[in-house]
Design a protein around this motif. Structure first.
Motif, PDB file in Angstrom:
ATOM      1  N   SER A 102      61.229 -21.888  36.974  1.00  0.00           N
ATOM      2  CA  SER A 102      61.326 -21.772  38.434  1.00  0.00           C
ATOM      3  C   SER A 102      62.307 -22.767  39.058  1.00  0.00           C
ATOM      4  N   GLN A 103      62.601 -23.868  38.363  1.00  0.00           N
ATOM      5  CA  GLN A 103      63.545 -24.858  38.878  1.00  0.00           C
ATOM      6  C   GLN A 103      64.929 -24.731  38.223  1.00  0.00           C
TER       7      GLN A 103
ATOM      8  N   ALA B 127      61.921 -16.775  35.974  1.00  0.00           N
ATOM      9  CA  ALA B 127      60.810 -17.044  36.879  1.00  0.00           C
ATOM     10  C   ALA B 127      61.296 -17.011  38.323  1.00  0.00           C
ATOM     11  N   ALA B 128      60.389 -16.693  39.228  1.00  0.00           N
ATOM     12  CA  ALA B 128      60.711 -16.714  40.651  1.00  0.00           C
ATOM     13  C   ALA B 128      61.143 -18.124  41.039  1.00  0.00           C
ATOM     14  N   GLY B 129      62.239 -18.216  41.769  1.00  0.00           N
ATOM     15  CA  GLY B 129      62.766 -19.505  42.190  1.00  0.00           C
ATOM     16  C   GLY B 129      63.970 -19.961  41.389  1.00  0.00           C
ATOM     17  N   SER B 130      64.169 -19.401  40.201  1.00  0.00           N
ATOM     18  CA  SER B 130      65.342 -19.783  39.404  1.00  0.00           C
ATOM     19  C   SER B 130      66.586 -19.198  40.051  1.00  0.00           C
TER      20      SER B 130
END
Length: 139
Positions: free
Chosen positions: A93-94, A109-112
């Protein structure tokens, strides 16, 4: 991630043989096999030994600036350069990736964030077809 990974892949993913600590900066190419966990910074290519099981993991504060060649690449931090993963790529996500990703399987992942092209390992290479000149059509 979804529990369907085979046992040998899971055991290699959890194995860390080499750690690049958070205050370490490596300038130059890194060749490895097994597990390489990067919490610091690598400026140069990161290349896994051909035919050996290998996993490159970039921690959330880790940075790699250079081309990556490894069967499995897990990115939690920042990667600037093309990725060539013969098995899979996982973006946390990061994750921040700037470069093309050559992959067989990819998980994001969500946020990547990812800026580049996704190129599947089994995709046919596109061939450019020359355009027919305009004067050839006017007959």
């Amino acid at each position: 991630m979804f529990g369907d990974k085979n046992k040998s892949s899971r055991s290699v993913t959890n194995m860390v043989e080499t750690l690049v600590g958070p205050r370490v900066v490596i300038r130059g190419d890194v060749h490895f096999s097994g597990g390489l966990y990067v919490e610091g910074r690598i400026i140069g290519k990161v290349i896994a030994e051909e035919g050996a099981p290998a996993v490159l993991t970039i921690a959330q504060k880790g940075v790699v600036e250079g081309e990556v060649h490894a069967p499995v690449v897990v990115v939690g931090g920042q990667l600037t350069g093309d990725v060539h993963a013969s098995e899979r790529v996982e973006l946390g996500s990061q994750a921040r990736v700037l470069g093309n990703i050559h992959y067989r399987i990819v998980e994001m992942a969500a946020g990547s964030t990812f800026t580049g092209r996704l190129i599947h390992a089994e995709a046919p290479v596109a061939q450019l077809v020359p355009a027919e000149p305009a004067f050839a059509r006017a007959s």
